[in-house]
Design an enzyme around this catalytic site. Structure first.
Site, PDB file in Angstrom:
ATOM      1  N   LYS A  78       0.830  -1.207   0.000  1.00 19.18           N
ATOM      2  CA  LYS A  78       0.000   0.000   0.000  1.00 19.18           C
ATOM      3  C   LYS A  78       0.862   1.254   0.000  1.00 19.18           C
ATOM      4  O   LYS A  78       0.622   2.191  -0.763  1.00 19.18           O
ATOM      5  CB  LYS A  78      -0.919   0.001   1.220  1.00 19.18           C
ATOM      6  CG  LYS A  78      -1.750   1.280   1.344  1.00 19.18           C
ATOM      7  CD  LYS A  78      -2.446   1.392   2.684  1.00 19.18           C
ATOM      8  CE  LYS A  78      -1.589   2.092   3.699  1.00 19.18           C
ATOM      9  NZ  LYS A  78      -2.173   3.322   4.248  1.00 19.18           N
ATOM     10  N   ASN A  79       1.881   1.287   0.858  1.00 16.55           N
ATOM     11  CA  ASN A  79       2.669   2.508   1.024  1.00 16.55           C
ATOM     12  C   ASN A  79       3.612   2.778  -0.140  1.00 16.55           C
ATOM     13  O   ASN A  79       4.219   3.847  -0.208  1.00 16.55           O
ATOM     14  CB  ASN A  79       3.452   2.460   2.340  1.00 16.55           C
ATOM     15  CG  ASN A  79       2.542   2.604   3.546  1.00 16.55           C
ATOM     16  OD1 ASN A  79       1.419   3.100   3.436  1.00 16.55           O
ATOM     17  ND2 ASN A  79       2.999   2.162   4.703  1.00 16.55           N
TER      18      ASN A  79
ATOM     19  N   ASP B  70       5.106   0.957  11.991  1.00 16.99           N
ATOM     20  CA  ASP B  70       3.910   0.239  11.542  1.00 16.99           C
ATOM     21  C   ASP B  70       3.844  -1.209  12.033  1.00 16.99           C
ATOM     22  O   ASP B  70       2.841  -1.887  11.822  1.00 16.99           O
ATOM     23  CB  ASP B  70       3.817   0.264  10.011  1.00 16.99           C
ATOM     24  CG  ASP B  70       3.267   1.579   9.485  1.00 16.99           C
ATOM     25  OD1 ASP B  70       2.820   2.410  10.293  1.00 16.99           O
ATOM     26  OD2 ASP B  70       3.277   1.780   8.248  1.00 16.99           O
TER      27      ASP B  70
ATOM     28  N   CYS C  91      -5.381   8.335   9.391  1.00 14.05           N
ATOM     29  CA  CYS C  91      -5.332   7.763  10.744  1.00 14.05           C
ATOM     30  C   CYS C  91      -5.142   8.848  11.797  1.00 14.05           C
ATOM     31  O   CYS C  91      -4.427   9.817  11.579  1.00 14.05           O
ATOM     32  CB  CYS C  91      -4.173   6.772  10.864  1.00 14.05           C
ATOM     33  SG  CYS C  91      -4.461   5.184  10.107  1.00 14.05           S
TER      34      CYS C  91
ATOM     35  N   ILE D 205       8.432   7.650  16.594  1.00 14.41           N
ATOM     36  CA  ILE D 205       8.058   8.252  15.305  1.00 14.41           C
ATOM     37  C   ILE D 205       6.800   9.110  15.432  1.00 14.41           C
ATOM     38  O   ILE D 205       6.778  10.264  15.018  1.00 14.41           O
ATOM     39  CB  ILE D 205       7.840   7.156  14.232  1.00 14.41           C
ATOM     40  CG1 ILE D 205       9.070   6.251  14.127  1.00 14.41           C
ATOM     41  CG2 ILE D 205       7.504   7.797  12.886  1.00 14.41           C
ATOM     42  CD1 ILE D 205      10.330   6.923  13.653  1.00 14.41           C
TER      43      ILE D 205
ATOM     44  N   ARG E 271      -4.460  10.507   4.227  1.00 13.32           N
ATOM     45  CA  ARG E 271      -3.347  11.454   4.294  1.00 13.32           C
ATOM     46  C   ARG E 271      -2.497  11.446   3.031  1.00 13.32           C
ATOM     47  O   ARG E 271      -1.952  12.467   2.639  1.00 13.32           O
ATOM     48  CB  ARG E 271      -2.434  11.120   5.478  1.00 13.32           C
ATOM     49  CG  ARG E 271      -2.985  11.437   6.832  1.00 13.32           C
ATOM     50  CD  ARG E 271      -1.890  11.413   7.867  1.00 13.32           C
ATOM     51  NE  ARG E 271      -0.867  12.402   7.584  1.00 13.32           N
ATOM     52  CZ  ARG E 271      -0.956  13.689   7.897  1.00 13.32           C
ATOM     53  NH1 ARG E 271      -2.025  14.145   8.494  1.00 13.32           N
ATOM     54  NH2 ARG E 271       0.021  14.513   7.599  1.00 13.32           N
TER      55      ARG E 271
END
EC number: 2.5.1.7
Length: 419
Positions: free
Chosen positions: A22-23, A307, A117, A329, A93
């Site tokens: 996804k990222n 993550d 998120c 983070i 985002r």
């Protein structure tokens, strides 16, 4: 609204095919705006955020067609709108990643301030400062970023105050069409950034140093479409590996990328897992043993990924011993802790550190997903909890995990989607 109903499932076993990342897919889809000819992307996961990205591109006038399970074709021939509206951006985002490509190719972009998120402020100032250094005129008013440039963006030497994956990606795409050389220092080194850079290179961009903290981009006048395959999802891979470790099982992740997961695999080995890897697969075997507690500190790549923090909270909740997990983070990224505590986990928060005392068993409960990775941790917890666990608000899960209930079923997990 959909929920997941999970029953205690015993040791997971078998093979699971990993989806595209996804990222990586989201910035690569946005990069389609830079291409003057058709751009074909494969291994694109079928996810809510991907659907939102495609809808955003259509909203701008691009033609976006999906074929098969994992292919997307983007044509920008009729792209004639330059505004990413609040209705789309508020849910994701990553919509901010349209800013650089629109500005670089068309000289203008209006992008609503982003949503996504609820895990901290995650400001966009690094994106804007970098684009301003490249000659953009930017103002933020009425909830929109309004960016303009006369002619082409100009190459610039950009030092980023803090490491930001999104800002690195936005500036990488913008610099690909800028006039002259751009140098990004303190750039994010994540594999997804490298995947985007490789895609841009396949489109004709001149980029050196992706995957290091200094990236050099020599701008070109135009980019063309290409055929590109998105990398495997390292976070999905890690999530299934943790689920196997927690259930004391043995699984193999196929179409995976072991090199992108070295920090996670090292921690799983510390927890007692036997790990074997090939070029595109990872096998984990717990040999029926309870995991050992492992201390975690999230840091930028190549360190331990934020993550994967929530998933390791579950592992430590059921491990032998006591562990600390420190989140460096994002602030506000322990929202899964109260939900896991409802299932009997023994956890205490002190600032940005969670202290976890491992116990033998969790109990099923009705719990609520608060963000994407937190929701994955609750599903993993449900697989080993006595009784029934119901996870509510799983639209978070659908943003980042493709067919998660089917994949768990294939490994022997009792996971059902219910209304």
């Amino acid at each position: 609204m959909d929920k997941l109903k999970i029953e205690a499932s015993g040791a997971l076993a078998g093979d699971v095919v990993i989806s595209g990342a996804k990222n990586a897919a989201l910035p690569i889809l946005m990069a389609g705006v830079l291409a003057e000819t058709d751009f074909n992307v494969s291994n694109v996961p079928s996810l809510r955020d991907v659907n939102t990205s495609c809808e955003l591109l259509r909203c701008l006038g691009a033609e976006v067609t999906r074929s098969g399970d994992d292919k997307v074709c983007i044509s920008t021939t009729n792209l004639n709108e330059f505004c990413a509206p609040y209705e789309l951006v508020k849910t994701m985002r990553a919509s901010i990643l349209i800013l650089g490509p629109l500005l670089a190719r068309y000289g203008k972009a209006d992008v609503s301030l982003p949503g996504g998120c609820a895990i901290g402020a995650r400001p966009v100032n690094l994106h804007l400062q970098g684009l301003e250094q490249m000659g953009a005129k930017i103002e933020v008013k009425e909830g929109y970023i309004k960016a303009r440039v006369d002619g082409r963006l100009k190459g610039a030497h950009i030092f980023m105050d803090m490491i930001s994956v999104g800002a690195t990606e936005n500036l990488l795409m913008a610099a690909a069409l800028a006039d002259g050389e751009t140098v990004i220092e303190n750039a994010a080194r994540e594999p997804e950034v490298v995947d985007l850079a490789n895609c841009l290179i396949a489109m004709g961009a001149k980029i050196e140093g992706a995957g290091t903290d200094t990236v050099r981009i020599q701008g070109v006048e135009s980019l063309q479409g290409c055929d590109y395959q998105v990398m495997p999802d390292r976070i999905e891979t890690g999530s299934f590996l943790v689920a196997a470790a927690v259930t004391r099982g043995k699984i193999r992740c196929i179409k995976a990328d072991p090199k992108s997961l070295e920090a996670v695999l090292a921690k799983l080995e510390d927890a007692g897992a036997s790990i074997t890897t090939g070029d595109d697969w990872i096998e984990l075997d717990m040999q029926g043993q309870r995991p050992k507690a492992v201390n975690i500190k999230t840091v930028a790549y190549p360190g331990f990924p934020t993550d994967m923090q929530a998933q390791f909270c579950v592992l430590n909740a059921l491990a032998e011993g006591t562990a600390t997990i420190t989140e460096t983070i994002f602030e506000n990224r322990f929202m899964h802790v109260p939900e896991l505590s409802r299932m009997g986990a023994t956890m205490e928060l002190e600032g940005n550190t969670c202290i976890i005392h491992g116990i033998e068993k969790l109990n099923g409960a009705q719990v609520m997903a608060t963000d994407l990775r937190a929701s994955a941790s609750l599903v993993i917890a449900g697989l080993v909890a006595d009784g029934t666990t119901t996870v509510d608000r799983i639209y978070h899960l659908d943003r980042g995990y493709e067919h998660i209930e089917d994949k768990f079923k294939g490994l022997g997990g009792d996971v059902k989607r219910v209304k």
